[in-house]
Write a protein that holds these residues in place. Structure first.
Motif, PDB file in Angstrom:
ATOM      1  N   ILE A 118       0.825  -0.861   0.039  1.00 29.43           N
ATOM      2  CA  ILE A 118       0.060  -0.171  -0.036  1.00 29.43           C
ATOM      3  C   ILE A 118       1.373   1.173   0.287  1.00 29.43           C
ATOM      4  CG2 ILE A 118      -1.823   1.026   1.131  1.00 29.43           C
ATOM      5  CD1 ILE A 118      -2.399  -1.061   3.054  1.00 29.43           C
ATOM      6  N   ASP A 154     -15.964  -3.043   2.000  1.00 28.33           N
ATOM      7  CA  ASP A 154     -15.246  -2.971   0.889  1.00 28.33           C
ATOM      8  C   ASP A 154     -13.978  -4.419   1.196  1.00 28.33           C
ATOM      9  OD1 ASP A 154     -14.686  -2.062  -2.007  1.00 28.33           O
ATOM     10  OD2 ASP A 154     -14.116  -0.641  -1.609  1.00 28.33           O
ATOM     11  N   GLU A 155     -13.835  -4.809  -0.912  1.00 28.08           N
ATOM     12  CA  GLU A 155     -12.551  -5.162  -0.424  1.00 28.08           C
ATOM     13  C   GLU A 155     -11.103  -4.971  -0.708  1.00 28.08           C
ATOM     14  OE1 GLU A 155     -12.791  -8.748  -0.698  1.00 28.08           O
ATOM     15  OE2 GLU A 155     -15.276  -8.974  -1.000  1.00 28.08           O
ATOM     16  N   SER A 156     -10.618  -4.060  -0.603  1.00 30.88           N
ATOM     17  CA  SER A 156     -10.377  -2.627  -0.329  1.00 30.88           C
ATOM     18  C   SER A 156      -9.486  -2.511   0.760  1.00 30.88           C
ATOM     19  CB  SER A 156      -9.787  -1.806  -1.697  1.00 30.88           C
ATOM     20  OG  SER A 156     -11.168  -0.712  -0.876  1.00 30.88           O
ATOM     21  N   THR A 157     -10.321  -2.220   1.673  1.00 28.71           N
ATOM     22  CA  THR A 157     -10.167  -1.803   2.896  1.00 28.71           C
ATOM     23  C   THR A 157     -10.200  -3.443   3.970  1.00 28.71           C
ATOM     24  OG1 THR A 157     -13.325  -1.894   3.099  1.00 28.71           O
ATOM     25  CG2 THR A 157     -11.438   0.290   2.708  1.00 28.71           C
ATOM     26  N   LYS A 230      -2.118   3.813  -3.530  1.00 33.88           N
ATOM     27  CA  LYS A 230      -2.795   2.057  -4.439  1.00 33.88           C
ATOM     28  C   LYS A 230      -2.519   1.984  -3.788  1.00 33.88           C
ATOM     29  CE  LYS A 230      -1.589   5.135  -9.484  1.00 33.88           C
ATOM     30  NZ  LYS A 230      -0.936   4.574 -10.633  1.00 33.88           N
ATOM     31  N   ILE A 231      -2.883   0.480  -4.186  1.00 36.30           N
ATOM     32  CA  ILE A 231      -2.895  -0.879  -3.394  1.00 36.30           C
ATOM     33  C   ILE A 231      -1.828  -2.024  -4.934  1.00 36.30           C
ATOM     34  CG2 ILE A 231      -3.431  -2.895  -2.152  1.00 36.30           C
ATOM     35  CD1 ILE A 231      -5.755  -1.664  -1.183  1.00 36.30           C
ATOM     36  N   GLU A 233      -0.047  -5.549  -5.996  1.00 34.37           N
ATOM     37  CA  GLU A 233      -0.635  -6.924  -5.812  1.00 34.37           C
ATOM     38  C   GLU A 233       0.955  -7.605  -5.368  1.00 34.37           C
ATOM     39  OE1 GLU A 233      -1.420 -10.858  -8.249  1.00 34.37           O
ATOM     40  OE2 GLU A 233      -1.425  -8.706  -8.902  1.00 34.37           O
ATOM     41  N   THR A 240      -1.820  -3.307 -10.911  1.00 36.48           N
ATOM     42  CA  THR A 240      -2.633  -1.712  -8.908  1.00 36.48           C
ATOM     43  C   THR A 240      -4.140  -2.912  -9.237  1.00 36.48           C
ATOM     44  OG1 THR A 240      -1.605  -0.180 -10.333  1.00 36.48           O
ATOM     45  CG2 THR A 240      -3.290   0.651  -8.939  1.00 36.48           C
ATOM     46  N   LEU A 241      -4.365  -2.974  -7.516  1.00 36.70           N
ATOM     47  CA  LEU A 241      -5.582  -3.738  -7.432  1.00 36.70           C
ATOM     48  C   LEU A 241      -6.766  -2.810  -7.176  1.00 36.70           C
ATOM     49  CD1 LEU A 241      -3.882  -6.667  -4.833  1.00 36.70           C
ATOM     50  CD2 LEU A 241      -4.860  -6.560  -7.474  1.00 36.70           C
ATOM     51  N   TYR A 242      -6.017  -1.979  -6.550  1.00 33.24           N
ATOM     52  CA  TYR A 242      -6.788   0.029  -5.658  1.00 33.24           C
ATOM     53  C   TYR A 242      -6.665   0.913  -5.971  1.00 33.24           C
ATOM     54  CZ  TYR A 242      -9.121   2.296  -2.797  1.00 33.24           C
ATOM     55  OH  TYR A 242      -9.660   3.718  -2.833  1.00 33.24           O
ATOM     56  N   ASN A 244      -6.945   5.446  -5.727  1.00 38.81           N
ATOM     57  CA  ASN A 244      -8.049   6.414  -4.891  1.00 38.81           C
ATOM     58  C   ASN A 244      -7.741   7.704  -6.376  1.00 38.81           C
ATOM     59  OD1 ASN A 244      -9.357   8.092  -3.384  1.00 38.81           O
ATOM     60  ND2 ASN A 244      -7.561   8.698  -1.831  1.00 38.81           N
TER      61      ASN A 244
END
Length: 298
Positions: A118, A154-157, A230-231, A233, A240-242, A244
Motif C-alpha cells: 500500500i 469494501d474489498e480494498s478496505t 494505490k494498492i 499486488e 494495481t488492485l486499487y 484512489n
C-alpha cells in the motif's frame, strides 16, 4: 490392600495407553498444529527526511518492539531492493517512509517479498513530544490493534485491514516484548482517510485510587492521517488492485496555488497597462493648451 492398589494402578495405565492410542488414530491435536506468528517489521526511510519525520519514526519504533531499523535508502526508483533488505533482516513486513522535496511524506506498507503493498500519503503529523499528553505506557509492551466498523464495507478496505494487522500487531515471539498489554492502537476510516490514534488503558481512576476499577482510555500519541493512494499486488510494484481517484498530489496543489497567484498578478498588470493606454489616448484627444510651456517660452 497392596493387591488392590496394584490392580488400580494397572487399570489406570491401561486407560492412559488406550487414550494415547485413540489420539494417535484420530490425528494430531489442535495444540500440536498451532504455530506461533513470527512477523518482524523492517523500518527505514529515504534521503531528505525532516526532523518531524524522524521523530514520527522514533515514536513508531517505541510502540512496535518487533521492528528492525535500517539505514537510509539512497535510491527512490529501485524500491525492489527493499525486499532484499527485508530478507537479510528476516522481516516479513516493511514500513518505508519516502520523503519528497523535504516536505511531503509517503508511507509504503508492504508484505515482503511477494506483496501486496500500500502506498499512502501521511498528513497531520503530531509526535509525542509535541502533544505532551498525560498518558504513558510501558516501553516494549504489546498494543491491541483495533479497527472501527467501516473496514468491512469494501474489498480494498478488508485487504488494508489485513496488512495493518500483520504490520502493527506485535507477535508473542518478539524478543524485546514485555508480557504486558496497556495501550490500544486504533485505526479509524473516515472521509476515505485512515486516522491513527494511540490510547493508554487505565484500570483505575487516578482521582479515586481506592475506588472500584473503572477502565478508561487516555490518548498518548503519536497521531497522523494516512490517505491511501494505490494498492499493488506485488511488493513495491506490480499490477494495481486499487487506485484512489480522489487523491490529489501535494505538488499539484502547490502548482495550482502558484498558478492562481500568477493569474492575479497578470490581471493586475493588464489592468495597469490598460489604464496607462487610456490616459495616453485621453491626452492625445484633448486640444492643445494655449498656456502650455512650449508656447509661452517659445
Amino acid at each position: 490392600m497392596a493387591t488392590l492398589l496394584k490392580t488400580s494402578t494397572e487399570i489406570q495405565k491401561g486407560k492412559n495407553k488406550k487414550s494415547a492410542k485413540d489420539n494417535a488414530i484420530a490425528g494430531p491435536s489442535e495444540t500440536s498444529t498451532y504455530k506461533p506468528r513470527k512477523d518482524k517489521t523492517l523500518m527505514l526511510c529515504s534521503r531528505g527526511v525532516t526532523q518531524r519525520m524522524r521523530h514520527l519514526m522514533r515514536d513508531l519504533e517505541v510502540l512496535l518492539p518487533h521492528t528492525k531499523k535500517d539505514s537510509k535508502l539512497d535510491t527512490k526508483s529501485s524500491l525492489h531492493l527493499i525486499n532484499e533488505l527485508a530478507d537479510l533482516h528476516s522481516c516479513s513486513n516493511t514500513l518505508y517512509f519516502e520523503a519528497r522535496r523535504h516536505e511531503d511524506l509517503y508511507l509504503w506498507i508492504s508484505r515482503s517479498p511477494n506483496g501486496p503493498s500500500i502506498k499512502t500519503h501521511v498528513q497531520n503529523i503530531h509526535t509525542m513530544d509535541e502533544l505532551k499528553m498525560t498518558g504513558n505506557c510501558l516501553r516494549g509492551s504489546r498494543g491491541i490493534v483495533t479497527f472501527d466498523g467501516n473496514w468491512e464495507k469494501d474489498e480494498s478496505t478488508k485487504l488494508m485491514k489485513e496488512i495493518f494487522t500483520h504490520t502493527f500487531s506485535v507477535p508473542k515471539t518478539s524478543r524485546r516484548l514485555k508480557p504486558f498489554v496497556d495501550h490500544i492502537l486504533l485505526f479509524s476510516l473516515l472521509d476515505n482517510k485512515i486516522w491513527f490514534r494511540n490510547y493508554q488503558i487505565i484500570e483505575k481512576d487516578p482521582l479515586t485510587p481506592t475506588g472500584p476499577p473503572v477502565p478508561s482510555l487516555v490518548e498518548i500519541g503519536p497521531r497522523f492521517v494516512l490517505t491511501p493512494i494505490k494498492i499493488f499486488e506485488g511488493s513495491f510494484g506490480g499490477p494495481t488492485l486499487y487506485s484512489n481517484s480522489e487523491f490529489i498530489s501535494p505538488s499539484s496543489t502547490r502548482a495550482s496555488l502558484k498558478k492562481e497567484q500568477g493569474d492575479k498578478y497578470r490581471i493586475r498588470k493588464q489592468t495597469q497597462d490598460q489604464r496607462e493606454q487610456r490616459q495616453k489616448r485621453t491626452r492625445d484627444d484633448l486640444p492643445e493648451d494655449q498656456l502650455a510651456r512650449k508656447k509661452v517660452f517659445a
